[in-house]
Scaffold this motif. Structure first.
Motif, PDB file in Angstrom:
ATOM      1  N   GLY A 183       0.812  -1.215   0.000  1.00 22.83           N
ATOM      2  CA  GLY A 183       0.000   0.000   0.000  1.00 22.83           C
ATOM      3  C   GLY A 183       0.841   1.260   0.000  1.00 22.83           C
ATOM      4  N   LEU A 184       1.994   1.245   0.682  1.00 27.21           N
ATOM      5  CA  LEU A 184       2.877   2.411   0.695  1.00 27.21           C
ATOM      6  C   LEU A 184       3.402   2.719  -0.704  1.00 27.21           C
ATOM      7  N   THR A 185       3.790   1.686  -1.451  1.00 28.70           N
ATOM      8  CA  THR A 185       4.251   1.915  -2.824  1.00 28.70           C
ATOM      9  C   THR A 185       3.093   2.401  -3.697  1.00 28.70           C
ATOM     10  N   GLY A 186       1.878   1.889  -3.413  1.00 27.37           N
ATOM     11  CA  GLY A 186       0.698   2.355  -4.154  1.00 27.37           C
ATOM     12  C   GLY A 186       0.416   3.832  -3.911  1.00 27.37           C
ATOM     13  N   PHE A 229      12.166   0.998   3.814  1.00 21.61           N
ATOM     14  CA  PHE A 229      13.264   0.773   4.777  1.00 21.61           C
ATOM     15  C   PHE A 229      12.836   1.214   6.176  1.00 21.61           C
ATOM     16  N   LEU A 230      12.236   2.404   6.251  1.00 20.68           N
ATOM     17  CA  LEU A 230      11.828   2.946   7.557  1.00 20.68           C
ATOM     18  C   LEU A 230      10.706   2.119   8.176  1.00 20.68           C
ATOM     19  N   TYR A 231       9.737   1.664   7.330  1.00 22.76           N
ATOM     20  CA  TYR A 231       8.626   0.879   7.870  1.00 22.76           C
ATOM     21  C   TYR A 231       9.121  -0.450   8.435  1.00 22.76           C
ATOM     22  N   ILE A 232       9.992  -1.126   7.698  1.00 20.51           N
ATOM     23  CA  ILE A 232      10.482  -2.426   8.165  1.00 20.51           C
ATOM     24  C   ILE A 232      11.346  -2.241   9.408  1.00 20.51           C
ATOM     25  N   LEU A 233      12.108  -1.145   9.446  1.00 17.41           N
ATOM     26  CA  LEU A 233      12.893  -0.843  10.646  1.00 17.41           C
ATOM     27  C   LEU A 233      11.976  -0.647  11.840  1.00 17.41           C
ATOM     28  N   PHE A 234      10.864   0.043  11.616  1.00 17.30           N
ATOM     29  CA  PHE A 234       9.891   0.277  12.680  1.00 17.30           C
ATOM     30  C   PHE A 234       9.240  -1.034  13.142  1.00 17.30           C
ATOM     31  N   ARG A 235       8.915  -1.926  12.209  1.00 17.10           N
ATOM     32  CA  ARG A 235       8.203  -3.165  12.540  1.00 17.10           C
ATOM     33  C   ARG A 235       9.115  -4.225  13.152  1.00 17.10           C
ATOM     34  N   ARG A 275      15.192  -4.036  13.868  1.00 15.67           N
ATOM     35  CA  ARG A 275      16.582  -4.330  13.541  1.00 15.67           C
ATOM     36  C   ARG A 275      16.898  -3.803  12.148  1.00 15.67           C
ATOM     37  N   TRP A 276      17.988  -3.033  12.056  1.00 12.97           N
ATOM     38  CA  TRP A 276      18.334  -2.461  10.762  1.00 12.97           C
ATOM     39  C   TRP A 276      18.743  -3.541   9.762  1.00 12.97           C
ATOM     40  N   GLN A 277      19.160  -4.710  10.271  1.00 16.11           N
ATOM     41  CA  GLN A 277      19.561  -5.780   9.361  1.00 16.11           C
ATOM     42  C   GLN A 277      18.384  -6.283   8.514  1.00 16.11           C
ATOM     43  N   PHE A 278      17.198  -6.298   9.109  1.00 19.44           N
ATOM     44  CA  PHE A 278      16.003  -6.697   8.349  1.00 19.44           C
ATOM     45  C   PHE A 278      15.726  -5.676   7.234  1.00 19.44           C
ATOM     46  N   SER A 279      15.813  -4.398   7.588  1.00 18.60           N
ATOM     47  CA  SER A 279      15.584  -3.339   6.581  1.00 18.60           C
ATOM     48  C   SER A 279      16.613  -3.430   5.470  1.00 18.60           C
ATOM     49  N   LEU A 280      17.872  -3.649   5.847  1.00 21.27           N
ATOM     50  CA  LEU A 280      18.929  -3.744   4.840  1.00 21.27           C
ATOM     51  C   LEU A 280      18.684  -4.917   3.890  1.00 21.27           C
TER      52      LEU A 280
END
Length: 1015
Positions: free
Chosen positions: A629-632, A852-858, A861-866
């Protein structure tokens, strides 16, 4: 699930509302079918121009029943206003973006100041704007500030009489700037309102007009409009209506005589020079011939004679002076003839007007006018057909070249008929205008003169005044109008004039037959994709799959109902968005069913397994849909036209899919098991699929890294060497979809095009009798004349490939009877192409940052976002690389345009969807198995989600392949999505997770080493 009754009631009410909204579409469809059958019966194909006659008959039929009740006291007109809106690519029509000239507005605010600093700043801004992303006024302020000691509040710039209430001479530039911004915004708003009034009276259903930011651009969409030239005239006409006294001085005849004598002497002088030159050339030719005949030996005679011939031809060509020497003995007297109406000076053939104007524009020719006529203004009558004549008028001018009375005094205008039943336009003036009109007509009646009614520098009529002054302010324009021309002129006058010129910087014209084909292909792909999904779900999940299918059908009803209720526009990419949403809706059900199967495998009861399965799947479903939805949302914000349609349906589909998957499917499943019935979430064929799978994904990561590196490097190499096939969206230009009566060879057609345009491309688009033609010829020039010129040149260059009987009008509008001609055209100016390119770049980079920011928030861990961003970046590079490597030989269009950017963002959304589901399960394994090593947790999570990953990918691919096969205009778009789904599935397993694992393990090793050193 709590509050089942409330959910059931809401679902029923929402479903009924959606059916109500869609009922209007059904009602209008049935009536339009009736009208179509009526028109077909009235005009069979044996009648000449049957398609146009049918169109008129169908329109008349619908007009006749428009106000009659057709159902529940609703008329056809009322139902039409509430039906589901179809976009231009489905209905045909015209889409343009108009650029209101901010330069014109600034010049108007400055009273057309000739201040050198002001003119210098405007000219510099025009150049800067070609590569700038700023608004015109921002660049103007920058350029003006670069001029030493330049002041906006100078008395001869903006501190003038008209702006005295807002700007005074003692104001600084910083104080003046916001005032000018406000004035410009008011002018653009005025232009917007003028255009809206014109469009409202044009007669198309569901027109759309909107301002685009603060750039001075206005988007206009006219679904169903077919007369391109008429629309362009309506939109771009400045409606500069003026009233001038006609000059009848006998000295004008003397001026024409002097003009003729001067030009005649010039030509005689040139002819004398040419004669002398020809004598010299003749001597050289004779010498050349003599030399050739006496000195050339027999063995060399052929080749040397050829060289001699070439030299003689060159000498003769050099002696010609066709551009300077005219054939006329009397340059002016041979062009002019007696006027066709009283008051005109002379008449001239249409083909000679341009040449005559070139004489009148010369300063030395204007100097021949007597002192009493030095301010005279010349204007032509309305343009006639080729081969006919037009009249030249001399108007009484003044030092400022302004009319005594302008069109701003018009309060009303209407198309009417005179006593001879000719079409005329009647006008009514306000009190001030009526007083001035009475004064002008009174003066003209005393001298038995004429008053010219001039619209956009063309004299439409010049009535004589012989019975005294005309009071009341009522006047009339005649000019051999058609009814449509009269209606359009009255409409334009009634709406008022544009405060500045409006140039079409982007346009798209789609023929109705192409729109119908798009509807047919869209419905075909939609139906086949839906059937495949329904069958697959039942095959894989049995009765549970049937419940998911019911929820899926309800979801489709909700999507179309919401679209109709919101008055959103359904486009062909929008249909693709809906079909893609079907795949995503299935994904949510697959996630739920797989989790339920896992809970059943643990030995839980069916009730508990269903409850925990829905609960455990909820987190993954929400995360996956939110990232998509964010990309939409980014696509909706930065996209235009059909791409907005894609984003709209995608976002609506995400919301309805969540509701139907989580609540509607749950209602059916709980209802079925309420009486103790057992519900298997698999069939005999799929029961043991992916059971006890134990693949060591992490062990294979280095091989995956190597494979990905090779693919990405090959793609990057291709991108840097042969690049991408950029469409006109990104580079500017004009593109035409042309259909021929028989198959054509693109290379043969391209040779004919290059001979005319210098540079052009022709590619097969779908069938072999249809080409997509692209050219950048005169793309920096705008205006109706340039568009018409290029369209004419296109017709001439393709004439040998078209039917002998085809006229230019049939070609340019697309012959509906023969299905031959221009079916679709598009123009994108270089400035807006640059803006589109920048918006595309921002949208892709923006989506990566947001994700990147959403996955970091959820996941904290920055490794998941990376890992997620690395996978997405990998997927984008692979898709770009594949397109770069294959676009030259693929049998379908692979241009990089706005639709491709939509595809890239969709790939990003899909890849993230898959990656987030995997990461959710990894996080869950971390919490459940705290004693397991890192690699065992990750491999276990990947294996447990493998069934869901492959199932979702397979169903989505089925959908995309169906669209790819049956929706030919979307093949490039679908191809990018197919590549994206394949590589997205791969990257979630072999890129995102391994990158996350490697960074987590390295950080862990560093921390462990640090702890050991400290101890």
């Amino acid at each position: 699930m709590q509050n089942k009754g409330l959910v059931r009631v809401f679902a029923i009410i929402f479903g009924l509302v959606c059916l109500y909204q869609l009922s209007f579409t059904y009602l209008t469809y049935t009536k339009e079918k009736e009208a179509e059958v009526f028109a077909i019966n009235k005009y069979p194909e044996t009648v000449e121009n049957y398609s146009k006659l049918r169109e008129t008959a169908q329109k008349d039929y619908l007009d006749s029943i428009g106000k009659d009740p057709i159902f529940a006291n609703f008329s056809y007109n009322e139902a039409k206003a509430k039906e589901l809106n179809k976009g231009l690519d489905l209905k045909g029509g015209i889409n343009v973006i108009l650029q209101i000239s901010v330069r014109d507005i600034l010049e108007g605010l400055a009273n057309n100041s000739k201040n050198p600093a002001f003119i210098q700043a405007l000219d510099a801004t025009d150049e800067t704007q070609k590569d700038s992303q700023n608004t015109y006024v921002d660049d103007f302020f920058t350029e003006f500030e670069n001029i030493p000691d330049a002041q906006l509040a100078s008395p001869d710039i903006f501190a003038n009489k008209n702006l005295s209430d807002d700007i005074t001479f003692d104001m600084s530039n910083d104080v003046v700037k916001p005032v000018l911004r406000r004035k410009i915004d008011e002018s653009v708003t005025s232009a917007f309102e003028v255009l809206r009034k014109r469009i409202d009276k044009f007669g198309v259903t569901q027109p759309n007009i909107q301002r685009l930011g603060e750039s001075g651009r206005i988007l206009v969409e006219l679904p169903g409009a077919k007369d391109v030239d008429r629309v362009k005239k309506l939109l771009q006409s400045t409606a500069q209506l003026e009233f001038w006294d006609v000059e009848n001085s006998q000295e004008l005849g003397i001026f024409l005589g002097r003009m003729n004598d001067k030009l005649k002497k010039e030509l005689e002088a040139k002819e004398n020079k040419t004669t002398e030159k020809e004598e010299v050339v003749s001597e050289k030719v004779a010498d050349t011939v003599k030399t050739d005949s006496t000195e050339v030996n027999i063995a060399q005679s052929d080749s040397t004679q050829t060289d001699a011939d070439a030299e003689i031809e060159k000498l003769l060509a050099d002696s010609e002076d066709s551009t300077d020497v005219e054939a006329q003995v009397n340059p002016i007297n041979d062009l002019i003839g007696p006027p066709s109406v009283p008051g005109a000076l002379v008449s001239v053939a249409v083909n000679d007007v341009e040449q005559f104007n070139s004489y009148l524009d010369r300063k030395d020719i204007r100097a021949l006018l007597p002192q009493s006529l030095r301010f005279v203004k010349f204007a032509w009558s309305k343009q006639a057909k080729e081969g006919e004549r037009v009249d030249l008028y001399a108007l009484k001018g003044n030092r400022d070249n302004t009319p005594e009375l302008s069109g701003g005094v018009i309060t009303d205008a209407a198309q009417s008929y005179d006593q001879l039943n000719n079409v005329v336009v009647t006008m009514q003036m306000d009190g001030k205008g009526a007083k001035k009109w009475e004064e002008m007509t009174g003066r003209a009646s005393q001298t038995r003169g004429q008053i010219a009614i001039v619209l956009d520098d063309i004299v439409y009529s010049a009535p004589g005044v012989s019975k005294g002054p005309i009071s009341g302010g009522r006047s009339e324009i005649s000019g051999d109008f058609t009814v449509e021309e009269g209606q359009d002129l009255a409409n334009v006058l009634r709406a008022g004039k544009l405060p500045a010129s409006a140039d079409i910087i982007q346009s798209e014209v789609i023929g109705p037959s192409l729109g119908q084909e798009a509807i047919d292909s869209g419905i075909m792909s939609f139906g086949i994709a839906l059937v495949l999904i329904l069958i697959w779900m039942i095959f894989y999940y049995g009765k549970a799959g049937a419940f998911a299918d019911v929820a899926l059908v309800v979801n489709i009803l909700f999507i179309f109902g919401v679209l109709a209720g919101l008055k959103a526009v359904l486009t062909l990419p929008g249909i693709a968005g809906i079909v893609l949403t079907i795949g995503m809706s299935v994904d949510a059900n697959v996630l739920i069913f797989e989790r339920i199967k896992e809970e059943l495998a643990k030995g839980k009861s069916q009730v508990d397994a269903i409850k925990d399965g829905f609960s455990n799947a909820l987190s993954s479903i929400l995360d996956a849909n939110i990232t998509t939805g964010l990309t939409g949302l980014i696509l909706l914000f930065f996209g235009t036209g059909p791409i907005k349609g894609f984003a709209t349906t995608l976002l609506i589909g995400i919301l309805t899919s969540l509701f139907t998957a989580i609540f509607i499917t749950r209602l059916f499943i709980d209802g079925y098991g309420r009486n103790g019935k057992e519900l298997a979430f698999s069939t005999a064929a799929t029961k043991n699929l992916f059971k006890n799978v134990n693949i060591d994904f992490l062990k294979k990561r280095k091989i995956a890294y190597a494979i990905s590196a090779v693919i990405v490097l090959a793609g990057l190499g291709s991108l840097f060497t042969q690049g991408l096939d950029k469409g006109v969206d990104f580079v500017g230009g004009r593109t035409y979809t042309v259909r021929f009566a028989k198959d054509v060879v693109p290379t043969d057609v391209e040779k004919d095009l290059v001979a005319v345009f210098g540079s052009a491309q022709a590619k097969t688009l779908g069938a072999k009798n249809q080409l997509k033609i692209t050219t950048k010829y005169k793309i920096n020039e705008s205006g109706e004349a340039v568009d018409s010129e290029i369209s004419n040149l296109l017709f001439k260059s393709l004439e040998s490939h078209l039917p002998d009987s085809m006229s230019y009008e049939e070609f340019s509008n697309g012959d509906e009877d023969k299905q031959v001609g221009i079916m679709r055209s598009m123009k994108v100016g270089p400035t807006i192409a640059d803006d589109i390119q920048q918006a595309a770049f921002i949208s892709v980079i923006g989506s990566l940052i947001v994700v990147f920011l959403y996955i970091l928030f959820r996941f904290r861990r920055w490794q998941f976002s990376l890992g997620a961003v690395a996978a997405v970046f990998h997927d984008v590079l692979v898709v770009l690389g594949v397109f770069s490597l294959t676009w030259k030989f693929m049998p379908f269009n692979m241009e990089i345009d706005q639709a491709f950017i939509a595809a890239i963002l969709t790939v990003i959304g899909y890849s993230l969807n898959d990656t987030v589901v995997v990461f959710d399960r990894i996080r869950e394994y971390f919490a459940e198995h705290t004693t397991w090593p890192l690699n065992k947790n990750i491999n276990g999570a990947l294996n447990s989600t493998l069934s869901r990953t492959l199932n979702t990918s397979l169903t989505t691919l089925l959908v995309l392949i169906a669209i790819f096969i049956f929706a030919e205009p979307l093949r490039g778009f679908m191809f990018s999505l197919i590549i994206g789904v394949l590589v997205g599935t791969y990257s979630s397993l072999f890129i995102a997770t391994p990158v996350m694992y490697d960074t987590v393990s390295k950080v862990g090793l560093k921390e462990k080493k640090k702890t050991e050193e400290e101890s």
